[in-house]
Design a protein around this motif. Structure first.
Motif, PDB file in Angstrom:
ATOM      1  N   ASP A  60       0.830  -1.215   0.000  1.00 46.75           N
ATOM      2  CA  ASP A  60       0.000   0.000   0.000  1.00 46.75           C
ATOM      3  C   ASP A  60       0.864   1.265   0.000  1.00 46.75           C
ATOM      4  OD1 ASP A  60      -1.870   1.977   0.330  1.00 46.75           O
ATOM      5  OD2 ASP A  60      -2.567   1.317   2.291  1.00 46.75           O
ATOM      6  N   PRO A  61       0.787   2.066  -1.090  1.00 46.21           N
ATOM      7  CA  PRO A  61       1.625   3.278  -1.152  1.00 46.21           C
ATOM      8  C   PRO A  61       1.256   4.302  -0.073  1.00 46.21           C
ATOM      9  CG  PRO A  61       0.107   3.182  -3.040  1.00 46.21           C
ATOM     10  CD  PRO A  61      -0.016   1.877  -2.312  1.00 46.21           C
ATOM     11  N   GLU A  62      -0.019   4.330   0.335  1.00 47.05           N
ATOM     12  CA  GLU A  62      -0.433   5.295   1.357  1.00 47.05           C
ATOM     13  C   GLU A  62       0.214   4.970   2.712  1.00 47.05           C
ATOM     14  OE1 GLU A  62      -4.394   7.496   3.149  1.00 47.05           O
ATOM     15  OE2 GLU A  62      -4.670   5.966   1.630  1.00 47.05           O
ATOM     16  N   LEU A  63       0.249   3.680   3.053  1.00 49.16           N
ATOM     17  CA  LEU A  63       0.899   3.258   4.301  1.00 49.16           C
ATOM     18  C   LEU A  63       2.401   3.555   4.245  1.00 49.16           C
ATOM     19  CD1 LEU A  63       0.877   1.888   7.076  1.00 49.16           C
ATOM     20  CD2 LEU A  63       1.102  -0.316   5.916  1.00 49.16           C
ATOM     21  N   LYS A  64       2.999   3.289   3.091  1.00 45.55           N
ATOM     22  CA  LYS A  64       4.435   3.547   2.900  1.00 45.55           C
ATOM     23  C   LYS A  64       4.730   5.034   3.134  1.00 45.55           C
ATOM     24  CE  LYS A  64       8.101   2.579  -0.475  1.00 45.55           C
ATOM     25  NZ  LYS A  64       8.551   3.826  -1.103  1.00 45.55           N
ATOM     26  N   LYS A  65       3.846   5.878   2.597  1.00 44.20           N
ATOM     27  CA  LYS A  65       4.008   7.331   2.729  1.00 44.20           C
ATOM     28  C   LYS A  65       3.914   7.751   4.213  1.00 44.20           C
ATOM     29  CE  LYS A  65       1.858  11.553   0.894  1.00 44.20           C
ATOM     30  NZ  LYS A  65       0.665  11.965   1.625  1.00 44.20           N
ATOM     31  N   ILE A  66       2.921   7.218   4.921  1.00 49.56           N
ATOM     32  CA  ILE A  66       2.755   7.551   6.352  1.00 49.56           C
ATOM     33  C   ILE A  66       4.001   7.122   7.125  1.00 49.56           C
ATOM     34  CG2 ILE A  66       1.441   7.043   8.468  1.00 49.56           C
ATOM     35  CD1 ILE A  66      -1.023   6.575   6.554  1.00 49.56           C
ATOM     36  N   ARG A  67       4.478   5.909   6.846  1.00 58.44           N
ATOM     37  CA  ARG A  67       5.666   5.392   7.543  1.00 58.44           C
ATOM     38  C   ARG A  67       6.886   6.276   7.287  1.00 58.44           C
ATOM     39  NH1 ARG A  67       6.725  -0.926   7.581  1.00 58.44           N
ATOM     40  NH2 ARG A  67       8.382  -0.031   8.833  1.00 58.44           N
ATOM     41  N   GLU A  68       7.060   6.691   6.051  1.00 59.57           N
ATOM     42  CA  GLU A  68       8.218   7.532   5.708  1.00 59.57           C
ATOM     43  C   GLU A  68       8.104   8.902   6.357  1.00 59.57           C
ATOM     44  OE1 GLU A  68       8.367   7.411   1.451  1.00 59.57           O
ATOM     45  OE2 GLU A  68       9.299   5.415   1.412  1.00 59.57           O
ATOM     46  N   GLU A  69       6.903   9.510   6.269  1.00 57.53           N
ATOM     47  CA  GLU A  69       6.707  10.847   6.839  1.00 57.53           C
ATOM     48  C   GLU A  69       6.916  10.858   8.354  1.00 57.53           C
ATOM     49  OE1 GLU A  69       2.808  12.053   5.611  1.00 57.53           O
ATOM     50  OE2 GLU A  69       3.465  12.662   3.603  1.00 57.53           O
ATOM     51  N   ARG A  70       6.502   9.779   9.024  1.00 63.36           N
ATOM     52  CA  ARG A  70       6.551   9.755  10.483  1.00 63.36           C
ATOM     53  C   ARG A  70       7.759   8.999  11.031  1.00 63.36           C
ATOM     54  NH1 ARG A  70       1.920  12.051  12.342  1.00 63.36           N
ATOM     55  NH2 ARG A  70       2.299  11.303  14.456  1.00 63.36           N
ATOM     56  N   GLY A  71       8.582   8.464  10.140  1.00 64.06           N
ATOM     57  CA  GLY A  71       9.829   7.823  10.560  1.00 64.06           C
ATOM     58  C   GLY A  71       9.660   6.464  11.218  1.00 64.06           C
ATOM     59  N   TYR A  72       8.617   5.722  10.834  1.00 66.34           N
ATOM     60  CA  TYR A  72       8.395   4.400  11.441  1.00 66.34           C
ATOM     61  C   TYR A  72       9.284   3.362  10.763  1.00 66.34           C
ATOM     62  CZ  TYR A  72       4.178   6.680  13.266  1.00 66.34           C
ATOM     63  OH  TYR A  72       3.297   7.536  13.880  1.00 66.34           O
ATOM     64  N   SER A  73      10.350   2.984  11.449  1.00 67.71           N
ATOM     65  CA  SER A  73      11.313   2.052  10.870  1.00 67.71           C
ATOM     66  C   SER A  73      11.073   0.620  11.339  1.00 67.71           C
ATOM     67  CB  SER A  73      12.730   2.485  11.249  1.00 67.71           C
ATOM     68  OG  SER A  73      12.806   2.707  12.651  1.00 67.71           O
ATOM     69  N   TYR A  74      10.368   0.455  12.448  1.00 69.30           N
ATOM     70  CA  TYR A  74      10.127  -0.877  13.017  1.00 69.30           C
ATOM     71  C   TYR A  74       8.678  -1.278  12.770  1.00 69.30           C
ATOM     72  CZ  TYR A  74       9.330  -4.493  16.552  1.00 69.30           C
ATOM     73  OH  TYR A  74       8.993  -5.654  17.196  1.00 69.30           O
ATOM     74  N   GLU A  75       8.456  -2.571  12.468  1.00 76.86           N
ATOM     75  CA  GLU A  75       7.084  -3.071  12.298  1.00 76.86           C
ATOM     76  C   GLU A  75       7.005  -4.495  12.823  1.00 76.86           C
ATOM     77  OE1 GLU A  75       4.279  -4.715   8.655  1.00 76.86           O
ATOM     78  OE2 GLU A  75       5.748  -3.154   8.198  1.00 76.86           O
ATOM     79  N   ASP A  76       5.929  -4.830  13.522  1.00 75.57           N
ATOM     80  CA  ASP A  76       5.658  -6.230  13.818  1.00 75.57           C
ATOM     81  C   ASP A  76       4.150  -6.458  13.789  1.00 75.57           C
ATOM     82  OD1 ASP A  76       4.611  -5.397  16.267  1.00 75.57           O
ATOM     83  OD2 ASP A  76       6.081  -6.454  17.483  1.00 75.57           O
ATOM     84  N   VAL A  77       3.758  -7.720  13.969  1.00 78.63           N
ATOM     85  CA  VAL A  77       2.344  -8.092  13.922  1.00 78.63           C
ATOM     86  C   VAL A  77       1.956  -8.640  15.281  1.00 78.63           C
ATOM     87  CG1 VAL A  77       0.633  -9.588  12.832  1.00 78.63           C
ATOM     88  CG2 VAL A  77       2.534  -8.687  11.484  1.00 78.63           C
ATOM     89  N   CYS A  78       0.802  -8.206  15.765  1.00 83.87           N
ATOM     90  CA  CYS A  78       0.315  -8.689  17.057  1.00 83.87           C
ATOM     91  C   CYS A  78      -1.090  -9.255  16.855  1.00 83.87           C
ATOM     92  CB  CYS A  78       0.284  -7.511  18.041  1.00 83.87           C
ATOM     93  SG  CYS A  78      -0.290  -7.973  19.671  1.00 83.87           S
ATOM     94  N   GLU A  79      -1.256 -10.530  17.189  1.00 84.59           N
ATOM     95  CA  GLU A  79      -2.585 -11.135  17.123  1.00 84.59           C
ATOM     96  C   GLU A  79      -3.077 -11.340  18.540  1.00 84.59           C
ATOM     97  OE1 GLU A  79      -3.849 -13.999  13.721  1.00 84.59           O
ATOM     98  OE2 GLU A  79      -1.745 -14.417  14.147  1.00 84.59           O
ATOM     99  N   VAL A  80      -4.223 -10.777  18.846  1.00 83.79           N
ATOM    100  CA  VAL A  80      -4.785 -10.912  20.193  1.00 83.79           C
ATOM    101  C   VAL A  80      -6.056 -11.745  20.097  1.00 83.79           C
ATOM    102  CG1 VAL A  80      -5.618  -9.707  22.251  1.00 83.79           C
ATOM    103  CG2 VAL A  80      -3.863  -8.635  20.825  1.00 83.79           C
ATOM    104  N   CYS A  81      -5.970 -12.962  20.627  1.00 83.39           N
ATOM    105  CA  CYS A  81      -7.117 -13.858  20.745  1.00 83.39           C
ATOM    106  C   CYS A  81      -6.684 -15.001  21.664  1.00 83.39           C
ATOM    107  CB  CYS A  81      -7.574 -14.374  19.379  1.00 83.39           C
ATOM    108  SG  CYS A  81      -6.345 -15.353  18.523  1.00 83.39           S
ATOM    109  N   PRO A  82      -7.636 -15.696  22.255  1.00 88.60           N
ATOM    110  CA  PRO A  82      -7.268 -16.747  23.216  1.00 88.60           C
ATOM    111  C   PRO A  82      -6.324 -17.803  22.624  1.00 88.60           C
ATOM    112  CG  PRO A  82      -9.627 -16.296  23.332  1.00 88.60           C
ATOM    113  CD  PRO A  82      -9.092 -15.521  22.166  1.00 88.60           C
ATOM    114  N   GLU A  83      -6.465 -18.110  21.320  1.00 84.77           N
ATOM    115  CA  GLU A  83      -5.657 -19.179  20.711  1.00 84.77           C
ATOM    116  C   GLU A  83      -4.231 -18.745  20.387  1.00 84.77           C
ATOM    117  OE1 GLU A  83      -9.804 -19.376  20.338  1.00 84.77           O
ATOM    118  OE2 GLU A  83      -8.563 -17.967  19.207  1.00 84.77           O
ATOM    119  N   LYS A  84      -4.032 -17.459  20.118  1.00 85.69           N
ATOM    120  CA  LYS A  84      -2.725 -17.021  19.586  1.00 85.69           C
ATOM    121  C   LYS A  84      -1.838 -16.310  20.604  1.00 85.69           C
ATOM    122  CE  LYS A  84      -3.401 -18.092  15.163  1.00 85.69           C
ATOM    123  NZ  LYS A  84      -3.754 -17.233  14.066  1.00 85.69           N
TER     124      LYS A  84
END
Length: 200
Positions: A60-84
């Motif tokens: 997604d180019p829009e997400l890429k743009k937000i990340r670049e503008e705000r300097g977000y260099s780190y990313e991870d995924v968090c799943e919140v549910c009883p199984e995970k």
């Protein structure tokens, strides 16, 4: 923005004032009658929001743009549910403890949904429902908490500037510089802006 056009963010992010009931935290907790809060009002409190293409978040180019503008260099995924999520019951309790962080909290919901509760300038709780495609940023120093809704599942991308620091500071932590800065930037400024409106 065109006044007649509905804000597309409202399809994935909604907000309202909460009741005082201590029923299940995963219920909507609407007041009676319901009292919705606009996304513009959330912006005044420092909460930023976007509607993005969750099915194509990798490219997604829009997400890429937000990340670049705000300097977000780190990313991870968090799943919140009883199984995970290991120690699910314990974790969900700790997420729902009122706390703040010394950095922004950035959450992009790519599946499921959940509630981010934030305080307004009068210390009243606003429940922010974030669904698939919704991304929100809570400013550093803002008291908040998180819970799943009745769907019991959220998959969120988390972003960070530099190395992630996930430390929650449970309320009260009003002496922290991040809290003082939040009060100065949003609460005091807001009080000045609303001083003329005696009915607010």
């Amino acid at each position: 923005m065109v006044a007649s056009g509905k804000d597309s963010r409202e399809e994935v992010i909604q907000a309202w004032y909460m009741d005082d009931s201590d029923e299940d935290q995963r219920l909507p907790h609407h007041k009676e009658p319901k009292e919705f809060v606009s996304l513009d009002r959330l912006t005044e409190l420092g909460v930023l929001s976007w509607r993005l293409d969750a099915d194509n978040h990798e490219t997604d180019p829009e997400l890429k743009k937000i990340r670049e503008e705000r300097g977000y260099s780190y990313e991870d995924v968090c799943e919140v549910c009883p199984e995970k999520l290991p120690n699910y019951e314990e974790k969900i309790k700790s997420f729902f403890e009122e706390h703040l962080h010394t950095d922004e909290e950035i959450r992009y919901c790519v599946a499921g949904s959940g509630y981010f509760d934030v305080r307004d300038h009068n210390d009243a709780w606003i429940r922010v429902w974030v669904k698939k495609g919704g991304m929100i940023i809570l400013p550093a120093g803002m008291y908040h908490r998180f819970t799943l809704d009745e769907g019991n599942y959220i998959k969120a991308l988390r972003f960070f500037v530099g190395e992630p620091v996930w430390t929650p500071y449970n309320r009260p932590h009003d002496h922290l510089p991040a809290r003082k800065e939040y009060i100065e930037t949003f609460v005091n400024k807001d009080a000045t802006n609303h001083a003329v409106d005696a009915t607010a």
